[in-house]
Write a protein that holds these residues in place. Structure first.
Motif, PDB file in Angstrom:
ATOM      1  N   PHE A 282       1.242 -28.394 -10.535  1.00 42.68           N
ATOM      2  CA  PHE A 282       0.377 -28.665  -9.389  1.00 42.68           C
ATOM      3  C   PHE A 282       1.036 -28.284  -8.078  1.00 42.68           C
ATOM      4  N   SER A 283       0.235 -27.698  -7.199  1.00 42.48           N
ATOM      5  CA  SER A 283       0.693 -27.477  -5.831  1.00 42.48           C
ATOM      6  C   SER A 283       0.886 -28.836  -5.157  1.00 42.48           C
ATOM      7  N   PRO A 284       1.852 -28.969  -4.248  1.00 46.12           N
ATOM      8  CA  PRO A 284       2.111 -30.265  -3.607  1.00 46.12           C
ATOM      9  C   PRO A 284       0.903 -30.860  -2.891  1.00 46.12           C
ATOM     10  N   TYR A 285      -0.031 -30.005  -2.402  1.00 47.06           N
ATOM     11  CA  TYR A 285      -1.148 -30.549  -1.619  1.00 47.06           C
ATOM     12  C   TYR A 285      -2.338 -30.966  -2.474  1.00 47.06           C
ATOM     13  N   VAL A 286      -2.315 -30.624  -3.772  1.00 47.12           N
ATOM     14  CA  VAL A 286      -3.457 -30.963  -4.638  1.00 47.12           C
ATOM     15  C   VAL A 286      -3.271 -32.376  -5.177  1.00 47.12           C
ATOM     16  N   ASN A 287      -4.313 -33.183  -5.070  1.00 46.67           N
ATOM     17  CA  ASN A 287      -4.263 -34.544  -5.595  1.00 46.67           C
ATOM     18  C   ASN A 287      -4.424 -34.490  -7.112  1.00 46.67           C
ATOM     19  N   LYS A 288      -3.368 -34.808  -7.816  1.00 42.22           N
ATOM     20  CA  LYS A 288      -3.366 -34.679  -9.273  1.00 42.22           C
ATOM     21  C   LYS A 288      -4.444 -35.548  -9.926  1.00 42.22           C
ATOM     22  N   ASP A 289      -4.679 -36.730  -9.396  1.00 45.76           N
ATOM     23  CA  ASP A 289      -5.683 -37.617  -9.997  1.00 45.76           C
ATOM     24  C   ASP A 289      -7.079 -37.007  -9.979  1.00 45.76           C
ATOM     25  N   HIS A 290      -7.348 -36.104  -9.031  1.00 42.32           N
ATOM     26  CA  HIS A 290      -8.657 -35.465  -8.957  1.00 42.32           C
ATOM     27  C   HIS A 290      -8.843 -34.457 -10.081  1.00 42.32           C
ATOM     28  N   TRP A 291      -7.814 -33.652 -10.325  1.00 43.25           N
ATOM     29  CA  TRP A 291      -7.986 -32.444 -11.142  1.00 43.25           C
ATOM     30  C   TRP A 291      -7.257 -32.461 -12.468  1.00 43.25           C
ATOM     31  N   ALA A 292      -6.375 -33.430 -12.687  1.00 40.31           N
ATOM     32  CA  ALA A 292      -5.660 -33.501 -13.967  1.00 40.31           C
ATOM     33  C   ALA A 292      -6.550 -34.177 -14.998  1.00 40.31           C
ATOM     34  N   SER A 293      -7.240 -33.394 -15.784  1.00 34.92           N
ATOM     35  CA  SER A 293      -8.209 -33.958 -16.730  1.00 34.92           C
ATOM     36  C   SER A 293      -7.647 -34.029 -18.148  1.00 34.92           C
ATOM     37  N   PHE A 294      -7.948 -35.142 -18.815  1.00 33.47           N
ATOM     38  CA  PHE A 294      -7.642 -35.344 -20.233  1.00 33.47           C
ATOM     39  C   PHE A 294      -6.152 -35.227 -20.548  1.00 33.47           C
ATOM     40  N   GLU A 295      -5.319 -35.633 -19.600  1.00 34.10           N
ATOM     41  CA  GLU A 295      -3.881 -35.525 -19.822  1.00 34.10           C
ATOM     42  C   GLU A 295      -3.361 -36.695 -20.647  1.00 34.10           C
ATOM     43  N   ASP A 296      -2.672 -36.337 -21.733  1.00 33.43           N
ATOM     44  CA  ASP A 296      -2.099 -37.352 -22.619  1.00 33.43           C
ATOM     45  C   ASP A 296      -0.577 -37.226 -22.697  1.00 33.43           C
ATOM     46  N   GLY A 297      -0.010 -36.295 -21.916  1.00 31.77           N
ATOM     47  CA  GLY A 297       1.436 -36.086 -21.943  1.00 31.77           C
ATOM     48  C   GLY A 297       1.912 -35.287 -23.140  1.00 31.77           C
ATOM     49  N   LYS A 298       0.991 -34.890 -24.005  1.00 33.55           N
ATOM     50  CA  LYS A 298       1.367 -34.127 -25.204  1.00 33.55           C
ATOM     51  C   LYS A 298       0.610 -32.797 -25.245  1.00 33.55           C
ATOM     52  N   ILE A 299      -0.692 -32.862 -25.559  1.00 33.83           N
ATOM     53  CA  ILE A 299      -1.487 -31.622 -25.636  1.00 33.83           C
ATOM     54  C   ILE A 299      -1.782 -31.102 -24.227  1.00 33.83           C
TER      55      ILE A 299
END
Length: 354
Positions: A282-299
């Motif tokens: 992620f770029s530093p200015y992008v809010n990860k909570d907005h765009w990080a979808s379906f993250e499980d830390g594995k797949i």
């Protein structure tokens, strides 16, 4: 019932907004669903059985007032029952206001004086995500729910390939090895990692894993991508002679590869919709909570500077993010390969040896 979805933005936005169409059609299979989107984004919604018609517009042309007025007139003639406007910017607000639709549903403006009766159903943007799908998808489902009860909700965007598309051979001689697609540049310079960091990632993957690495970049970015290639020490496993010139071609190519490692952007959403593992920077200015979808830390896994250095920003408000966006370079340099590579290694170990 006849509905319109307006999403005049980039590829990732269009793909995630298709969840509105998917869920609406699931409840009302006889409904007619139209989707208004920029011409360069159509690849992600082509063949979607839940979208009956794609209305194409050109982003530069739509900035001309006569073109916008003509489009509003065309929309009015369609006599839509409901218009969903996840885009919720001036152009789409004006389309909604003068559309004659019975229901117009969009997001309230962040500005106090910004809600001038554009929508019959203005919706407040949620402040934070509550589901693994990420805030951007949640916000679109909130719009959908203004039109009724659509439970159970399917939050996952989907891409639909025809049998002919599935049968195309994109990899040829390279399919003897697993292929990691590497998004070497972001969709904009502000979303792109420092070139020397990308080269270090390439060398790390090439030296530790027996895979082919396929460089992915937009047509106009070839010269910059070659600069990164020249910085790489391990060039033998890099694929440069396969290139997908269109979004649809990239979808077909990605469907035949193993995983994606990329700067955050539309290609990440495409890979997820194809059920391919993704590692996102992620770029530093992008809010990860907005765009990080379906993250499980594995797949699906990602890295963001704020997670590595949580005390770096005094605040991460909308205004603060806009300031960082103007010049993210200094912050990007702080997200070093030494921080990224252990996380990338875990991701590749898990997904290459499943």
């Amino acid at each position: 019932m006849k509905i319109l979805i307006i999403q005049n933005k980039r590829i990732g936005d269009v793909l995630i907004s298709s969840v509105i169409a998917n869920n609406f059609k699931a409840k009302y299979p006889e409904s007619e669903v139209h989707f208004l989107a920029y011409d360069f984004t159509h690849g992600v919604i082509m063949n979607n059985p839940n979208i009956d018609r794609i209305i194409s517009i050109n982003d530069k042309e739509l900035k001309k007032l006569p073109v916008l007025i003509k489009l509003i007139s065309q929309i009015k003639k369609e006599e839509y029952d409901i218009i969903f406007d996840p885009y919720s910017k001036t152009q789409s607000k004006l389309i909604c206001k003068f559309s004659g639709a019975k229901q117009t549903i969009g997001h309230k403006s962040r500005k106090k004086l910004g809600n001038w009766g554009y929508y019959t159903h203005p919706v407040t943007l949620s402040k934070e995500k509550t589901k693994i799908c990420g805030k951007a998808i949640e916000d679109r489902i909130h719009l959908l729910n203004q039109a009724g009860n659509f439970e159970p909700i399917d939050y996952e965007p989907k891409i639909f390939l025809s049998e002919k598309e599935k049968s195309e051979d994109w990899l040829g001689k390279y399919k003897t090895k697993k292929i990691v697609v590497l998004g070497v540049l972001g969709s904009t310079p502000q979303k792109s990692m420092p070139y020397e960091y990308v080269a270090k990632m390439v060398d790390f993957i090439a030296e530790k894993y027996d895979v082919n690495i396929l460089f992915n970049y937009a047509p106009h970015q070839k010269e910059e991508a070659m600069k990164i290639y020249e910085m790489c020490e391990s060039k033998s496993n890099i694929i440069l002679d396969i290139y997908a010139p269109t979004i649809r071609d990239f979808i077909k190519l990605m469907s035949q590869c193993t995983a994606l490692v990329s700067n955050e952007g539309g290609t990440v959403h495409i890979a997820k919709a194809l059920n391919k593992p993704t590692f996102t920077i992620f770029s530093p200015y992008v809010n990860k909570d907005h765009w990080a979808s379906f993250e499980d830390g594995k797949i699906h896994h990602s890295v963001h500077l704020l997670e590595m250095k949580p005390d770096l920003f005094d605040s991460f408000t909308f205004e603060e993010r806009k300031k960082i966006e103007k010049n993210p370079d200094e912050l990007y340099k702080q997200l070093t390969p030494e921080m990224i590579l252990p996380e990338l290694d875990r991701f590749l170990q898990y997904n290459l040896y499943l």
